[in-house]
Design an enzyme around this catalytic site. Structure first.
Site, PDB file in Angstrom:
ATOM      1  N   HIS A 103     -19.368   5.399  -2.241  1.00 16.70           N
ATOM      2  CA  HIS A 103     -18.026   5.462  -2.229  1.00 16.70           C
ATOM      3  C   HIS A 103     -17.497   4.391  -1.205  1.00 16.70           C
ATOM      4  O   HIS A 103     -18.406   4.257   0.210  1.00 16.70           O
ATOM      5  CB  HIS A 103     -17.679   7.053  -1.558  1.00 16.70           C
ATOM      6  CG  HIS A 103     -16.195   7.320  -1.593  1.00 16.70           C
ATOM      7  ND1 HIS A 103     -15.561   7.211  -0.271  1.00 16.70           N
ATOM      8  CD2 HIS A 103     -15.295   7.716  -2.469  1.00 16.70           C
ATOM      9  CE1 HIS A 103     -14.208   7.104  -0.615  1.00 16.70           C
ATOM     10  NE2 HIS A 103     -14.228   7.662  -1.825  1.00 16.70           N
ATOM     11  N   GLU A 163     -12.458   1.532  -6.867  1.00 19.19           N
ATOM     12  CA  GLU A 163     -11.934   1.936  -5.742  1.00 19.19           C
ATOM     13  C   GLU A 163     -11.444   1.040  -4.692  1.00 19.19           C
ATOM     14  O   GLU A 163     -12.258   0.856  -3.768  1.00 19.19           O
ATOM     15  CB  GLU A 163     -12.593   3.184  -5.296  1.00 19.19           C
ATOM     16  CG  GLU A 163     -12.753   4.366  -6.394  1.00 19.19           C
ATOM     17  CD  GLU A 163     -12.669   5.570  -5.545  1.00 19.19           C
ATOM     18  OE1 GLU A 163     -11.888   6.673  -6.037  1.00 19.19           O
ATOM     19  OE2 GLU A 163     -13.559   5.788  -4.703  1.00 19.19           O
ATOM     20  N   GLY A 185      -7.247   6.849   0.096  1.00 19.65           N
ATOM     21  CA  GLY A 185      -7.050   7.793   1.134  1.00 19.65           C
ATOM     22  C   GLY A 185      -5.558   7.787   1.844  1.00 19.65           C
ATOM     23  O   GLY A 185      -4.908   7.314   1.286  1.00 19.65           O
ATOM     24  N   SER A 230      -5.217   6.405  -4.377  1.00 24.40           N
ATOM     25  CA  SER A 230      -3.798   6.743  -4.484  1.00 24.40           C
ATOM     26  C   SER A 230      -3.213   6.998  -5.809  1.00 24.40           C
ATOM     27  O   SER A 230      -2.061   6.856  -6.048  1.00 24.40           O
ATOM     28  CB  SER A 230      -3.036   5.942  -3.783  1.00 24.40           C
ATOM     29  OG  SER A 230      -3.448   5.754  -2.267  1.00 24.40           O
TER      30      SER A 230
HETATM   31  C1  PEP Z   1     -11.082   8.419  -2.925  1.00 27.45           C
HETATM   32  O1  PEP Z   1     -11.291   8.542  -1.785  1.00 27.45           O
HETATM   33  O2  PEP Z   1     -11.956   8.276  -3.647  1.00 27.45           O
HETATM   34  C2  PEP Z   1      -9.570   8.410  -3.409  1.00 27.45           C
HETATM   35  C3  PEP Z   1      -9.794   8.057  -4.631  1.00 27.45           C
HETATM   36  O3  PEP Z   1      -8.558   9.251  -2.662  1.00 27.45           O
HETATM   37  P1  PEP Z   1      -7.025   9.200  -2.868  1.00 27.45           P
HETATM   38  O4  PEP Z   1      -6.911   9.711  -4.368  1.00 27.45           O
HETATM   39  O5  PEP Z   1      -6.685  10.208  -1.909  1.00 27.45           O
HETATM   40  O6  PEP Z   1      -6.643   7.870  -2.544  1.00 27.45           O
END
Ligand code: PEP
Length: 273
Positions: free
Chosen positions: A100, A172, A178, A219
């Protein structure tokens, strides 16, 4: 049925929910989504380590797959503070998230370490969900595609085509995840997914490489989920904040599933012509 014919949709609860909150979330999510055929979706939740055992017991495993957020690259030994794949299996974990963005940036994990974890997960029958993504700086330097290819080529080094049948990828972009993140546009995300899919075919060959589900994360919310899943190279969604309320997660699932099914049908019709 190909793996990419099923909508993979899941969430990582990061370091937020305790045992009680995790069980409550899972119970609600199961109740809200139990009418949806699991032939259509693979729903998974990756809670904190301490909540894994209770999480597994709280809902049927056919309904929600439980994943871990990380693991060690060895099954046992002098690795104080680490968690072994055998320990994860003992509590019923099936998926393990590897690499991650927060592990890579805050904890300085390298592609070589992610690779050791991927190989170890596969060896012990766990499904590795390898997360890849470029930083904002790499995006600005226009080297995102090169970075993604490197992360895949090192992260999946020595994984056999046969083993690739268990692998999942999450794209990601670090600048998109985040509270500080800005979501990728559907066009930008789809272009990167295309590059990832091409690299997977290069690594594993067409038959195997094409069937590895590639999920988008960063997001995702009620406003952009539908347009993201309508893109041809996005096979699923990996969601953080917007999924942590079971009712909202259920709403997103119901929003995207019909679009995904329609897309699949169009693909099938196209293939028959
Ligand atoms: C993540 O941290 O893997 C993630 C997808 O978070 P968010 O959807 O809150 O951006």
């Amino acid at each position: 049925m190909a793996r990419t014919d099923i909508l993979y949709i899941g969430t990582n609860t990061k370091m937020y929910m305790n045992i009680y909150q995790t069980v409550d979330f899972l119970t609600k999510l199961h109740e809200l989504t139990k009418d949806i055929s699991r032939d259509q979706i693979k729903l998974f939740v990756n809670p904190s380590y301490t909540a894994l055992a209770a999480a597994r017991k709280s809902v049927p495993k056919e309904s929600i797959t439980i994943g871990a957020q990380n693991m060690c690259w060895e099954k046992q030994g002098q690795f104080t503070g680490e968690i072994s794949p055998l320990m994860l299996k003992e509590v019923g974990v099936e998926i393990v998230q590897i690499g991650h963005g927060e592990r890579r940036t805050i904890f300085k994990e390298t592609d070589e370490e992610e690779n050791r974890k991927v190989l170890c997960a596969l060896k012990h029958g766990l499904t590795p969900l390898l997360c890849i993504g470029e930083t904002r700086e790499q995006k600005e330097k226009k080297i995102a595609d090169e970075i993604l290819r490197i992360q895949l080529k090192i992260g999946l080094n020595q994984v056999t085509p046969e083993q690739s049948k268990k692998v999942l990828i999450a794209y990601e972009p670090l600048w998109a995840i985040g509270v500080e993140g800005t979501p990728a546009s559907k066009e930008y995300a789809d272009e990167r997914h295309k590059v990832i899919k091409e690299a997977l075919v290069e690594i594993f060959g067409k038959t195997y490489g094409k069937d590895i589900p590639v999920l988008y994360g960063g997001s995702v919310n009620n406003q952009n989920a539908a347009e993201l899943i309508s893109m041809p190279h996005i096979d699923g969604l990996y969601i953080g904040r917007s999924a942590w309320d079971a009712e909202n997660f259920n709403k997103i699932i119901r929003l995207v599933l019909p679009i995904f099914i329609k897309r699949r049908k169009t693909r099938e019709t196209g293939a028959m012509l």
